[in-house]
Design a protein around this motif. Structure first.
Motif, PDB file in Angstrom:
ATOM      1  N   MET A   1       0.868  -1.177   0.000  1.00 37.25           N
ATOM      2  CA  MET A   1       0.000   0.000   0.000  1.00 37.25           C
ATOM      3  C   MET A   1       0.905   1.227   0.000  1.00 37.25           C
ATOM      4  O   MET A   1       1.090   1.884   1.026  1.00 37.25           O
ATOM      5  N   ARG A   2       1.481   1.527  -1.137  1.00 37.13           N
ATOM      6  CA  ARG A   2       2.485   2.589  -1.235  1.00 37.13           C
ATOM      7  C   ARG A   2       1.874   3.958  -0.923  1.00 37.13           C
ATOM      8  O   ARG A   2       0.748   4.258  -1.295  1.00 37.13           O
ATOM      9  N   ASN A   3       2.666   4.749  -0.205  1.00 37.26           N
ATOM     10  CA  ASN A   3       2.306   6.134   0.154  1.00 37.26           C
ATOM     11  C   ASN A   3       1.107   6.229   1.085  1.00 37.26           C
ATOM     12  O   ASN A   3       0.436   7.259   1.141  1.00 37.26           O
ATOM     13  N   MET A   4       0.847   5.159   1.842  1.00 34.77           N
ATOM     14  CA  MET A   4      -0.259   5.191   2.793  1.00 34.77           C
ATOM     15  C   MET A   4       0.207   5.496   4.214  1.00 34.77           C
ATOM     16  O   MET A   4      -0.617   5.724   5.097  1.00 34.77           O
ATOM     17  N   GLY A   5       1.509   5.452   4.477  1.00 37.84           N
ATOM     18  CA  GLY A   5       2.006   5.893   5.769  1.00 37.84           C
ATOM     19  C   GLY A   5       2.109   4.812   6.824  1.00 37.84           C
ATOM     20  O   GLY A   5       2.199   3.627   6.530  1.00 37.84           O
ATOM     21  N   GLN A   6       2.062   5.238   8.080  1.00 33.12           N
ATOM     22  CA  GLN A   6       2.393   4.381   9.208  1.00 33.12           C
ATOM     23  C   GLN A   6       1.189   3.822   9.946  1.00 33.12           C
ATOM     24  O   GLN A   6       1.357   3.056  10.892  1.00 33.12           O
TER      25      GLN A   6
ATOM     26  N   THR B   1      -5.751   1.978  10.520  1.00 34.48           N
ATOM     27  CA  THR B   1      -6.663   3.110  10.655  1.00 34.48           C
ATOM     28  C   THR B   1      -7.146   3.578   9.287  1.00 34.48           C
ATOM     29  O   THR B   1      -8.342   3.878   9.098  1.00 34.48           O
ATOM     30  N   SER B   2      -6.243   3.635   8.314  1.00 37.26           N
ATOM     31  CA  SER B   2      -6.637   4.053   6.966  1.00 37.26           C
ATOM     32  C   SER B   2      -7.640   3.084   6.358  1.00 37.26           C
ATOM     33  O   SER B   2      -8.625   3.506   5.726  1.00 37.26           O
ATOM     34  N   LEU B   3      -7.425   1.796   6.540  1.00 37.92           N
ATOM     35  CA  LEU B   3      -8.355   0.800   6.006  1.00 37.92           C
ATOM     36  C   LEU B   3      -9.727   0.928   6.664  1.00 37.92           C
ATOM     37  O   LEU B   3     -10.760   0.759   6.007  1.00 37.92           O
TER      38      LEU B   3
ATOM     39  N   ARG C   1      -2.936  13.728   0.266  1.00 39.11           N
ATOM     40  CA  ARG C   1      -2.022  14.743   0.791  1.00 39.11           C
ATOM     41  C   ARG C   1      -0.591  14.229   0.825  1.00 39.11           C
ATOM     42  O   ARG C   1       0.356  14.976   0.537  1.00 39.11           O
ATOM     43  N   ARG C   2      -0.423  12.969   1.206  1.00 40.22           N
ATOM     44  CA  ARG C   2       0.937  12.396   1.197  1.00 40.22           C
ATOM     45  C   ARG C   2       1.483  12.338  -0.224  1.00 40.22           C
ATOM     46  O   ARG C   2       2.669  12.592  -0.454  1.00 40.22           O
ATOM     47  N   LEU C   3       0.632  11.977  -1.172  1.00 41.68           N
ATOM     48  CA  LEU C   3       1.065  11.930  -2.567  1.00 41.68           C
ATOM     49  C   LEU C   3       1.420  13.330  -3.056  1.00 41.68           C
ATOM     50  O   LEU C   3       2.424  13.520  -3.769  1.00 41.68           O
ATOM     51  N   LEU C   4       0.650  14.317  -2.661  1.00 42.15           N
ATOM     52  CA  LEU C   4       0.942  15.704  -3.011  1.00 42.15           C
ATOM     53  C   LEU C   4       2.309  16.123  -2.481  1.00 42.15           C
ATOM     54  O   LEU C   4       3.124  16.710  -3.209  1.00 42.15           O
TER      55      LEU C   4
ATOM     56  N   ASP D   1     -10.134   8.588  -3.158  1.00 46.42           N
ATOM     57  CA  ASP D   1     -11.034   9.477  -2.425  1.00 46.42           C
ATOM     58  C   ASP D   1     -10.591   9.657  -0.969  1.00 46.42           C
ATOM     59  O   ASP D   1     -11.340  10.232  -0.170  1.00 46.42           O
ATOM     60  N   HIS D   2      -9.414   9.179  -0.638  1.00 43.49           N
ATOM     61  CA  HIS D   2      -8.929   9.220   0.748  1.00 43.49           C
ATOM     62  C   HIS D   2      -7.935  10.369   0.885  1.00 43.49           C
ATOM     63  O   HIS D   2      -6.789  10.287   0.445  1.00 43.49           O
ATOM     64  N   LEU D   3      -8.392  11.468   1.485  1.00 47.67           N
ATOM     65  CA  LEU D   3      -7.584  12.688   1.511  1.00 47.67           C
ATOM     66  C   LEU D   3      -6.227  12.533   2.210  1.00 47.67           C
ATOM     67  O   LEU D   3      -5.240  13.116   1.741  1.00 47.67           O
ATOM     68  N   PRO D   4      -6.103  11.778   3.300  1.00 51.24           N
ATOM     69  CA  PRO D   4      -4.757  11.606   3.879  1.00 51.24           C
ATOM     70  C   PRO D   4      -3.756  11.022   2.887  1.00 51.24           C
ATOM     71  O   PRO D   4      -2.598  11.453   2.831  1.00 51.24           O
TER      72      PRO D   4
END
Length: 309
Positions: free
Chosen positions: A216-221, A225-227, A265-268, A259-262
């Protein structure tokens, strides 16, 4: 299937650990049991269907991630009729406790896992480590682990400095090295973000042929919680338990990241750091057109003005 019902609407938040355990015992009633395991752990069992979900969770995580402070597996009891065994720790312990080892030894001796047609072990982070490590007690089980550590033995993982306080805890005795404990699993799925260095290095240690890695690249730590925020975790657990999860199905589910803003934002931030202005413009345009995202609208305006100037 037991006749007694559990009130899944009863909230258990804002309680001490002891208060929470007492309330869970009362709620479960004749449908199961709650067993203290030393001073740091307990095990909650709810009997229902012939599929058993074994989750590893922390008391703090339950309080944070569930609006009603219910163990994750209760959703499965409620929605798909699975039985649930939840092993719960007070803080991140990696379940390295002789009381936990003895509990699983007892389950094996009693043939507990043999009573179920399917068994699935699940956990995230330190709990993902435990899901892999203790799955060896149920040969043929499936495992879904999010960001699991393979071990914290400094002889193997000295490069992981995030958990220095665990250096004196033994990961060399029983149920120790998680990748080896997957030898008896029918299949195991490891979810991780390749851009998180330590998580990627732990994932690389899971070399068992039964393991499939799902990036899950660029999804963070905080992948669990993201899922949950993307409303994907329930479906992933069900698909794994039913034997329907594939890399292609996972990739299709991950389209929800659009559609997942976090994530966006990381991709940005990553594209900005890399100076990839054309992709930045395309990303901001796409997000601004689809979502209520003021940051992307503002950045799109600035990029457009820079191009015109």
């Amino acid at each position: 299937m037991p006749d007694a019902a559990i009130s899944f609407e009863h909230a258990l938040g804002d309680m001490t650990r002891q208060e929470w355990m007492s309330e869970v015992t009362d709620l479960i009633g004749a449908r199961g049991s709650l067993t203290p395991l030393g001073s740091k752990h307990c095990a909650s069992f709810v009997e229902d269907g012939t599929t058993l979900l074994v989750t590893f969770e922390t008391h703090q995580g339950i309080q944070t991630l569930s609006n009603q402070a219910h163990p994750l597996g209760w959703n499965m009891v409620k929605s798909v009729g699975w039985s649930h065994l939840g092993v719960i720790s007070d803080g991140d312990t990696w379940f390295r406790d002789p009381a936990v080892y003895a509990f699983f030894d007892h389950l094996v001796d009693d043939g507990f896992f043999d009573e179920f047609d399917k068994v699935l072990f699940y956990g995230a982070g330190p709990c993902g480590y435990a899901a892999a490590a203790f799955s060896v007690t149920a040969p043929g089980a499936k495992v879904l682990a999010i960001q699991p550590q393979a071990t914290l033995d400094p002889q193997v993982a000295a490069w992981d400095r995030r958990f220095a306080h665990m250096r004196r805890v033994s990961f060399n005795d029983r149920y120790g090295y998680a990748p080896d404990m997957l030898d008896a699993a029918s299949e195991a799925w490891i979810i991780f973000d390749p851009s998180e260095t330590e998580d990627a290095m732990h994932a690389a240690l899971f070399t068992n042929p039964r393991v499939t890695k799902l990036p899950m690249r660029n999804m963070g730590q905080i992948l669990q919680t993201s899922l949950l925020q993307m409303d994907l975790l329930h479906g992933l657990i069900v698909a794994t338990g039913q034997g329907d999860l594939t890399p292609i199905r996972f990739a299709r589910l991950m389209r929800a990241r659009r559609d997942h803003l976090p994530y966006l934002r990381r991709l940005l931030a990553k594209l900005d750091q890399q100076g990839r202005h054309r992709l930045l413009h395309a990303l901001c345009r796409n997000v601004a057109d689809r979502l209520n995202a003021p940051r992307f609208v503002k950045r799109l305006q600035l990029l457009s003005e820079a191009e015109e100037g």
